[in-house]
Design a protein around this motif. Structure first.
Motif, PDB file in Angstrom:
ATOM      1  N   TYR A  75      -5.912   3.918  -5.352  1.00 21.86           N
ATOM      2  CA  TYR A  75      -6.711   3.805  -4.126  1.00 21.86           C
ATOM      3  C   TYR A  75      -7.723   4.930  -3.986  1.00 21.86           C
ATOM      4  O   TYR A  75      -8.647   4.845  -3.190  1.00 21.86           O
ATOM      5  CB  TYR A  75      -5.807   3.713  -2.880  1.00 21.86           C
ATOM      6  CG  TYR A  75      -5.166   5.001  -2.424  1.00 21.86           C
ATOM      7  CD1 TYR A  75      -5.860   5.923  -1.643  1.00 21.86           C
ATOM      8  CD2 TYR A  75      -3.853   5.298  -2.764  1.00 21.86           C
ATOM      9  CE1 TYR A  75      -5.280   7.097  -1.231  1.00 21.86           C
ATOM     10  CE2 TYR A  75      -3.258   6.474  -2.348  1.00 21.86           C
ATOM     11  CZ  TYR A  75      -3.981   7.377  -1.585  1.00 21.86           C
ATOM     12  OH  TYR A  75      -3.398   8.549  -1.174  1.00 21.86           O
ATOM     13  N   HIS A 102       0.836  -1.201   0.000  1.00 18.67           N
ATOM     14  CA  HIS A 102       0.000   0.000   0.000  1.00 18.67           C
ATOM     15  C   HIS A 102       0.876   1.259   0.000  1.00 18.67           C
ATOM     16  O   HIS A 102       1.731   1.426   0.876  1.00 18.67           O
ATOM     17  CB  HIS A 102      -0.888   0.032   1.248  1.00 18.67           C
ATOM     18  CG  HIS A 102      -2.070  -0.882   1.165  1.00 18.67           C
ATOM     19  ND1 HIS A 102      -3.031  -0.747   0.195  1.00 18.67           N
ATOM     20  CD2 HIS A 102      -2.433  -1.953   1.927  1.00 18.67           C
ATOM     21  CE1 HIS A 102      -3.963  -1.678   0.375  1.00 18.67           C
ATOM     22  NE2 HIS A 102      -3.618  -2.423   1.411  1.00 18.67           N
ATOM     23  N   ASP A 149       1.035  -2.932   5.068  1.00 15.02           N
ATOM     24  CA  ASP A 149       0.078  -1.835   5.260  1.00 15.02           C
ATOM     25  C   ASP A 149       0.570  -0.832   6.307  1.00 15.02           C
ATOM     26  O   ASP A 149       1.070  -1.218   7.367  1.00 15.02           O
ATOM     27  CB  ASP A 149      -1.277  -2.382   5.718  1.00 15.02           C
ATOM     28  CG  ASP A 149      -2.291  -1.263   5.890  1.00 15.02           C
ATOM     29  OD1 ASP A 149      -2.758  -0.719   4.884  1.00 15.02           O
ATOM     30  OD2 ASP A 149      -2.580  -0.896   7.056  1.00 15.02           O
ATOM     31  N   HIS A 150       0.394   0.471   5.994  1.00 15.78           N
ATOM     32  CA  HIS A 150       0.679   1.493   7.000  1.00 15.78           C
ATOM     33  C   HIS A 150      -0.539   2.389   7.217  1.00 15.78           C
ATOM     34  O   HIS A 150      -0.462   3.350   7.956  1.00 15.78           O
ATOM     35  CB  HIS A 150       1.878   2.354   6.574  1.00 15.78           C
ATOM     36  CG  HIS A 150       1.619   3.188   5.357  1.00 15.78           C
ATOM     37  ND1 HIS A 150       1.865   2.737   4.082  1.00 15.78           N
ATOM     38  CD2 HIS A 150       1.098   4.422   5.224  1.00 15.78           C
ATOM     39  CE1 HIS A 150       1.521   3.694   3.221  1.00 15.78           C
ATOM     40  NE2 HIS A 150       1.042   4.716   3.891  1.00 15.78           N
ATOM     41  N   ASN A 206      -8.118  -5.465   3.722  1.00 18.93           N
ATOM     42  CA  ASN A 206      -6.901  -6.283   3.700  1.00 18.93           C
ATOM     43  C   ASN A 206      -7.231  -7.752   3.962  1.00 18.93           C
ATOM     44  O   ASN A 206      -6.750  -8.646   3.262  1.00 18.93           O
ATOM     45  CB  ASN A 206      -5.900  -5.784   4.757  1.00 18.93           C
ATOM     46  CG  ASN A 206      -5.132  -4.545   4.302  1.00 18.93           C
ATOM     47  OD1 ASN A 206      -4.983  -4.311   3.097  1.00 18.93           O
ATOM     48  ND2 ASN A 206      -4.653  -3.762   5.251  1.00 18.93           N
ATOM     49  N   ASN A 231       7.865   1.938   0.412  1.00 20.79           N
ATOM     50  CA  ASN A 231       7.373   1.071  -0.654  1.00 20.79           C
ATOM     51  C   ASN A 231       8.135   1.171  -1.966  1.00 20.79           C
ATOM     52  O   ASN A 231       8.146   0.212  -2.738  1.00 20.79           O
ATOM     53  CB  ASN A 231       5.872   1.260  -0.837  1.00 20.79           C
ATOM     54  CG  ASN A 231       5.148   0.465   0.231  1.00 20.79           C
ATOM     55  OD1 ASN A 231       5.364  -0.722   0.374  1.00 20.79           O
ATOM     56  ND2 ASN A 231       4.342   1.141   1.023  1.00 20.79           N
ATOM     57  N   ILE A 279       0.627  -8.829   2.730  1.00 22.31           N
ATOM     58  CA  ILE A 279       0.240  -7.416   2.550  1.00 22.31           C
ATOM     59  C   ILE A 279       1.111  -6.567   3.475  1.00 22.31           C
ATOM     60  O   ILE A 279       1.296  -6.895   4.652  1.00 22.31           O
ATOM     61  CB  ILE A 279      -1.242  -7.176   2.904  1.00 22.31           C
ATOM     62  CG1 ILE A 279      -2.164  -8.013   1.997  1.00 22.31           C
ATOM     63  CG2 ILE A 279      -1.598  -5.690   2.794  1.00 22.31           C
ATOM     64  CD1 ILE A 279      -3.652  -7.879   2.312  1.00 22.31           C
ATOM     65  N   TYR A 288      -8.348   0.204   6.562  1.00 24.97           N
ATOM     66  CA  TYR A 288      -7.963  -0.797   5.553  1.00 24.97           C
ATOM     67  C   TYR A 288      -8.035  -2.241   6.072  1.00 24.97           C
ATOM     68  O   TYR A 288      -7.860  -3.174   5.299  1.00 24.97           O
ATOM     69  CB  TYR A 288      -6.531  -0.519   5.058  1.00 24.97           C
ATOM     70  CG  TYR A 288      -6.441   0.449   3.879  1.00 24.97           C
ATOM     71  CD1 TYR A 288      -7.495   1.293   3.543  1.00 24.97           C
ATOM     72  CD2 TYR A 288      -5.288   0.519   3.102  1.00 24.97           C
ATOM     73  CE1 TYR A 288      -7.408   2.181   2.486  1.00 24.97           C
ATOM     74  CE2 TYR A 288      -5.189   1.401   2.028  1.00 24.97           C
ATOM     75  CZ  TYR A 288      -6.246   2.229   1.722  1.00 24.97           C
ATOM     76  OH  TYR A 288      -6.159   3.102   0.663  1.00 24.97           O
ATOM     77  N   GLN A 341       1.668  -4.996   9.618  1.00 24.89           N
ATOM     78  CA  GLN A 341       1.182  -3.664   9.969  1.00 24.89           C
ATOM     79  C   GLN A 341       2.345  -2.830  10.472  1.00 24.89           C
ATOM     80  O   GLN A 341       2.919  -3.135  11.518  1.00 24.89           O
ATOM     81  CB  GLN A 341       0.105  -3.806  11.065  1.00 24.89           C
ATOM     82  CG  GLN A 341      -0.778  -2.605  11.215  1.00 24.89           C
ATOM     83  CD  GLN A 341      -1.696  -2.436   9.999  1.00 24.89           C
ATOM     84  OE1 GLN A 341      -2.364  -3.378   9.599  1.00 24.89           O
ATOM     85  NE2 GLN A 341      -1.702  -1.249   9.413  1.00 24.89           N
ATOM     86  N   LEU A 394      -0.451 -10.416   7.113  1.00 24.13           N
ATOM     87  CA  LEU A 394      -0.638  -8.955   7.019  1.00 24.13           C
ATOM     88  C   LEU A 394       0.380  -8.293   7.936  1.00 24.13           C
ATOM     89  O   LEU A 394       0.372  -8.527   9.146  1.00 24.13           O
ATOM     90  CB  LEU A 394      -2.065  -8.582   7.438  1.00 24.13           C
ATOM     91  CG  LEU A 394      -2.343  -7.091   7.708  1.00 24.13           C
ATOM     92  CD1 LEU A 394      -2.084  -6.231   6.476  1.00 24.13           C
ATOM     93  CD2 LEU A 394      -3.788  -6.901   8.184  1.00 24.13           C
TER      94      LEU A 394
END
Ligand SMILES: NC(=O)c1ccc[n+]([C@@H]2O[C@H](COP(=O)([O-])OP(=O)(O)OC[C@H]3O[C@@H](n4cnc5c(N)ncnc54)[C@H](OP(=O)(O)O)[C@@H]3O)[C@@H](O)[C@H]2O)c1
Length: 331
Positions: free
Chosen positions: A192, A146, A215-216, A225, A153, A213, A221, A237, A235
């Motif tokens: 997004y 994300h 994700d931040h 997710n 990223n 995944i 989300y 985080q 996942l």
């Protein structure tokens, strides 16, 4: 030494370029003369007063610094004054000098500038730790990242491309960044702002979902997710930029045998960070040496203009990293 000092917590205007005492370093540490550092989102959160440095760390902003070793503690093996290094630090990077642990140094390959090297530790190590050491991303798996235009990223895309065979890389980004994210190595991009990411990801994976995944974004989300995370998926985080609270469907988590793994790099022990950096140096640094991996630089500003760097980050105009040149003659 000169450094960026905080008059208060708040907006970028609380940052001032001024004089402060040189950092102390003990016999097991080195002192680095900083040529470049770079802005990370956690610096913005610290400046706002919501991310205090761990006990014992400098209260000066800055989680990474590239430069030359100025002095070596008497109990430090291997490193010598004059070595070109980039360091992960718990704080203190926005300054002319910073103390660092020897196990937190990475030797800078000749092919890499100080400005580029200043973009490696915080973002590449975070992405490497969560995707590969904690998330166990493996050959043939699919990953969802994300926020593909950010520091973490732009590193994560390159790491997935280089370290994993047949990795399907799906990346979310805002409209203006989609094309560059695809050029960097994403197989599929999802806007997004205009698309619902979990339906897109399910469609791109024949309904199976992705294995990992990163994700931040956080609370808003989580349901999406979990919807597009495969059976046995992980996942990771690493932030909660849009909220830390949400409801969770534990039945779905259980039935799909999903794992939610949280991580913060900064608060880990000196030894843990050294282990991560040792693994990263062996496995990833050869890609930088060969020019296969390149830290992406969006902007370069003098350290004195750090507030402008924070404004760029907060408006999300950047793609990749914002460098603060401390000694521009040694870029
Ligand atoms: N836990 C750890 O160890 C650790 C370490 C470092 C960083 N972090 C966290 O990781 C996150 C990224 O850090 P960074 O330094 O890479 O920051 P950054 O450069 O600002 O990157 C964040 C990216 O996310 C995008 N974004 C914003 N809202 C989004 C949304 N709703 N959906 C998808 N993408 C979105 C932003 O750009 P667009 O909106 O223009 O697409 C931007 O490209 C931050 O939350 C930071 O606190 C955690």
């Amino acid at each position: 030494m000169k450094a960026i000092l905080l008059n208060d917590f708040g907006g970028p205007e609380v940052m001032a370029f001024g004089e402060t005492r040189n950092p102390e370093f003990n016999s097991n540490q080195v002192l680095i003369r900083v040529h470049a550092t770079s802005v990370n989102r956690p610096d913005v959160i610290q400046r706002q007063g919501n991310y205090p440095p761990p006990p014992g760390e400098s209260s000066i902003l800055g989680l990474e610094a590239a430069g030359t070793i100025e002095a070596v503690g008497k109990d430090v093996p291997i490193w010598q004054a004059g070595d070109r290094v980039t360091a992960l630090v718990g704080g203190g990077g926005y300054a002319e000098l910073v103390a660092a642990w020897p196990g937190h140094l990475i030797r800078i390959p000749d092919s890499i500038s100080f400005n580029e090297a200043a973009c490696i530790p915080e973002t590449f190590l975070t992405a490497y730790l969560v995707l590969f050491l904690l998330g166990r991303l493996s050959d043939g798996e699919a990953v969802l990242l994300h926020g593909g235009g950010g520091g973490v990223n732009t590193a994560a895309i390159q790491l997935c491309r280089a370290l994993i065979r047949d990795c399907k890389i799906i990346v979310t980004a805002s409209t203006a960044k989609l094309e560059r994210v695809a050029e960097l190595g994403a197989d599929h991009v999802v806007d997004y702002r205009t698309q619902e990411f979990s339906s897109e990801v399910r469609g791109l994976t024949d309904g199976q979902g992705v294995d990992v995944i990163l994700d931040h974004v956080g609370g808003p989300y989580l349901a999406g997710n979990m919807r597009c995370l495969a059976v046995d998926g992980r996942l990771l985080q690493i932030g909660v930029s849009e909220g830390a609270q949400c409801e969770i469907n534990l039945a779905l988590l259980m039935v799909k045998r999903q794992q939610i793994i949280g991580s913060v790099l900064r608060s880990r022990s000196v030894e843990e960070k050294a282990d991560i950096i040792r693994s990263f140096t062996e496995r990833v640094m050869p890609f930088f040496e060969k020019g296969v991996m390149v830290p992406l630089i969006s902007d370069v500003l003098p350290l004195a203009h750090a507030a402008e760097g924070h404004r760029i980050m907060e408006s999300s105009r950047h793609f990749g990293k914002i460098v603060l040149a401390v000694n521009p003659e040694n870029a």
